[in-house]
Motif scaffolding. Structure first.
Motif, PDB file in Angstrom:
ATOM      1  N   UNK A 184       7.514 -53.485 -37.694  1.00 53.01           N
ATOM      2  CA  UNK A 184       7.182 -52.943 -39.004  1.00 53.01           C
ATOM      3  C   UNK A 184       6.476 -53.947 -39.912  1.00 53.01           C
ATOM      4  N   UNK A 185       6.828 -55.202 -39.803  1.00 53.09           N
ATOM      5  CA  UNK A 185       6.212 -56.211 -40.677  1.00 53.09           C
ATOM      6  C   UNK A 185       4.966 -56.838 -40.072  1.00 53.09           C
ATOM      7  N   UNK A 186       4.495 -56.304 -38.933  1.00 52.59           N
ATOM      8  CA  UNK A 186       3.312 -56.877 -38.273  1.00 52.59           C
ATOM      9  C   UNK A 186       2.332 -55.780 -37.846  1.00 52.59           C
ATOM     10  N   UNK A 187       2.184 -54.763 -38.692  1.00 48.64           N
ATOM     11  CA  UNK A 187       1.350 -53.619 -38.327  1.00 48.64           C
ATOM     12  C   UNK A 187      -0.095 -54.027 -38.061  1.00 48.64           C
ATOM     13  N   UNK A 188      -0.612 -54.978 -38.807  1.00 49.82           N
ATOM     14  CA  UNK A 188      -2.024 -55.362 -38.691  1.00 49.82           C
ATOM     15  C   UNK A 188      -2.278 -56.443 -37.639  1.00 49.82           C
ATOM     16  N   UNK A 189      -1.257 -56.841 -36.909  1.00 48.80           N
ATOM     17  CA  UNK A 189      -1.405 -57.914 -35.932  1.00 48.80           C
ATOM     18  C   UNK A 189      -2.293 -57.500 -34.760  1.00 48.80           C
ATOM     19  N   UNK A 190      -2.988 -58.490 -34.176  1.00 51.61           N
ATOM     20  CA  UNK A 190      -3.783 -58.231 -32.973  1.00 51.61           C
ATOM     21  C   UNK A 190      -3.079 -58.749 -31.718  1.00 51.61           C
ATOM     22  N   UNK A 191      -1.791 -59.031 -31.839  1.00 47.34           N
ATOM     23  CA  UNK A 191      -0.985 -59.460 -30.696  1.00 47.34           C
ATOM     24  C   UNK A 191      -0.413 -58.201 -30.048  1.00 47.34           C
ATOM     25  N   UNK A 192      -1.215 -57.617 -29.147  1.00 52.15           N
ATOM     26  CA  UNK A 192      -0.921 -56.289 -28.617  1.00 52.15           C
ATOM     27  C   UNK A 192      -0.625 -56.344 -27.113  1.00 52.15           C
ATOM     28  N   UNK A 193       0.521 -55.797 -26.737  1.00 53.33           N
ATOM     29  CA  UNK A 193       0.873 -55.672 -25.319  1.00 53.33           C
ATOM     30  C   UNK A 193       0.397 -54.311 -24.819  1.00 53.33           C
ATOM     31  N   UNK A 194       0.271 -54.167 -23.490  1.00 52.03           N
ATOM     32  CA  UNK A 194      -0.138 -52.871 -22.961  1.00 52.03           C
ATOM     33  C   UNK A 194       0.907 -52.336 -21.994  1.00 52.03           C
ATOM     34  N   UNK A 195       0.972 -51.023 -21.949  1.00 51.90           N
ATOM     35  CA  UNK A 195       1.860 -50.333 -21.013  1.00 51.90           C
ATOM     36  C   UNK A 195       0.990 -49.422 -20.153  1.00 51.90           C
ATOM     37  N   UNK A 196       0.865 -49.741 -18.873  1.00 51.98           N
ATOM     38  CA  UNK A 196       0.001 -48.972 -17.982  1.00 51.98           C
ATOM     39  C   UNK A 196       0.649 -47.630 -17.631  1.00 51.98           C
ATOM     40  N   UNK A 197      -0.158 -46.587 -17.704  1.00 48.79           N
ATOM     41  CA  UNK A 197       0.331 -45.257 -17.399  1.00 48.79           C
ATOM     42  C   UNK A 197      -0.464 -44.621 -16.261  1.00 48.79           C
ATOM     43  N   UNK A 198       0.148 -43.630 -15.635  1.00 55.31           N
ATOM     44  CA  UNK A 198      -0.471 -42.906 -14.539  1.00 55.31           C
ATOM     45  C   UNK A 198      -1.425 -41.852 -15.104  1.00 55.31           C
ATOM     46  N   UNK A 199      -2.611 -41.773 -14.544  1.00 56.47           N
ATOM     47  CA  UNK A 199      -3.610 -40.820 -15.027  1.00 56.47           C
ATOM     48  C   UNK A 199      -3.121 -39.372 -14.923  1.00 56.47           C
ATOM     49  N   UNK A 200      -2.174 -39.116 -14.027  1.00 57.51           N
ATOM     50  CA  UNK A 200      -1.672 -37.751 -13.820  1.00 57.51           C
ATOM     51  C   UNK A 200      -0.992 -37.191 -15.060  1.00 57.51           C
ATOM     52  N   UNK A 201      -0.458 -38.059 -15.921  1.00 57.98           N
ATOM     53  CA  UNK A 201       0.249 -37.582 -17.114  1.00 57.98           C
ATOM     54  C   UNK A 201      -0.549 -37.827 -18.391  1.00 57.98           C
ATOM     55  N   UNK A 202      -1.853 -38.033 -18.240  1.00 59.82           N
ATOM     56  CA  UNK A 202      -2.725 -38.262 -19.388  1.00 59.82           C
ATOM     57  C   UNK A 202      -3.596 -37.032 -19.590  1.00 59.82           C
ATOM     58  N   UNK A 203      -3.601 -36.488 -20.797  1.00 63.25           N
ATOM     59  CA  UNK A 203      -4.445 -35.327 -21.076  1.00 63.25           C
ATOM     60  C   UNK A 203      -4.695 -35.181 -22.566  1.00 63.25           C
ATOM     61  N   UNK A 204      -5.941 -35.378 -22.976  1.00 60.15           N
ATOM     62  CA  UNK A 204      -6.306 -35.071 -24.354  1.00 60.15           C
ATOM     63  C   UNK A 204      -6.298 -33.554 -24.518  1.00 60.15           C
ATOM     64  N   UNK A 205      -5.820 -33.074 -25.655  1.00 62.04           N
ATOM     65  CA  UNK A 205      -5.796 -31.635 -25.901  1.00 62.04           C
ATOM     66  C   UNK A 205      -6.490 -31.370 -27.231  1.00 62.04           C
ATOM     67  N   UNK A 206      -7.816 -31.230 -27.165  1.00 69.29           N
ATOM     68  CA  UNK A 206      -8.615 -31.009 -28.366  1.00 69.29           C
ATOM     69  C   UNK A 206      -9.262 -29.631 -28.394  1.00 69.29           C
TER      70      UNK A 206
END
Length: 224
Positions: A184-206
């Motif tokens: 909460x106190x570091x919203x603007x930080x660029x120290x970003x970790x990533x969590x890899x996900x499977x493409x099978x559960x990725x879907x934009x719904x626009x």
């Protein structure tokens, strides 16, 4: 834990009317995000930020809290997600409530589960980062992308990579647009970790085509 899940569900969907509460495979779309957050059991509070009273009632029915309604300023077409999150954190602080970490969850995420959130949260804490973003690998090397030149013809965006083998190019990833963890106190930080996900559960719904594709994927994954 001192964590909060903030589900952002504005009422003004234009391409798919009432998208956030439209029925998807037997229940309102928003319910999937709420269920995932509650089932993860990693949040002290699961709330929905909305300007729409119908959305608010459905959110409460499925177990989320609506401690306050979204302001007009953060409900218009120009407000950013950051504007919404900052407003939520500020409103809680006015009530004397502070959270160490929060998770922004988008409302149209039918493939999000409590297990995904748990695993991502563990990765977030272990990483020491100030933010965690879920990502998926590009299915084709973007280093060999084309662009259209001034003559209207195709040319490589990065000509030096045109003849390189795919396996020799660095893997690249993109944001999946489902959720984000923050300190909460570091919203603007660029120290970003990533969590890899499977493409099978990725879907934009626009669009409605996206919606139908999501329904097909859901049936395949869960046999619904």
């Amino acid at each position: 834990m001192n964590n909060i899940a903030i589900i952002t569900a504005r009422g003004g969907s234009k391409r798919i009317p009432k998208k956030n509460i439209k029925e998807f495979m037997g229940k309102p779309m928003l319910a999937y995000a709420i269920d995932a957050a509650l089932n993860s059991e990693i949040f002290d509070e699961v709330m929905v930020s909305t300007d729409d009273f119908e959305i608010a009632e459905i959110a409460k029915k499925f177990g989320a809290k609506i401690p306050f309604m979204r302001s007009e300023k953060t409900a218009n077409d120009f407000a950013t997600t950051a504007d919404v999150l900052n407003e939520v954190i500020y409103e809680y602080k006015k009530q004397g409530i502070n959270f160490e970490k929060f998770c922004c969850i988008y409302p149209c995420t039918p493939f999000l589960t409590g297990e995904i959130l748990i695993n991502a949260y563990k990765k977030f804490v272990a990483s020491g980062a100030d933010k965690l973003t879920p990502v998926v690998k590009y299915s084709f090397p973007i280093q060999r992308a084309f662009k259209i030149n001034n003559n209207g013809f195709l040319e490589y965006r990065e000509p030096l990579n045109a003849s390189k083998r795919s396996q020799d190019l660095e893997p690249m990833y993109h944001d999946v647009g489902m959720f984000y963890f923050y300190k909460t106190n570091k919203i603007q930080s660029d120290k970003i970790a990533m969590y890899k996900m499977d493409e099978a559960v990725i879907q934009d719904i626009d669009t409605m085509d996206d919606w139908k594709t999501a329904e097909v994927k859901y049936r395949v994954l869960y046999g619904a």
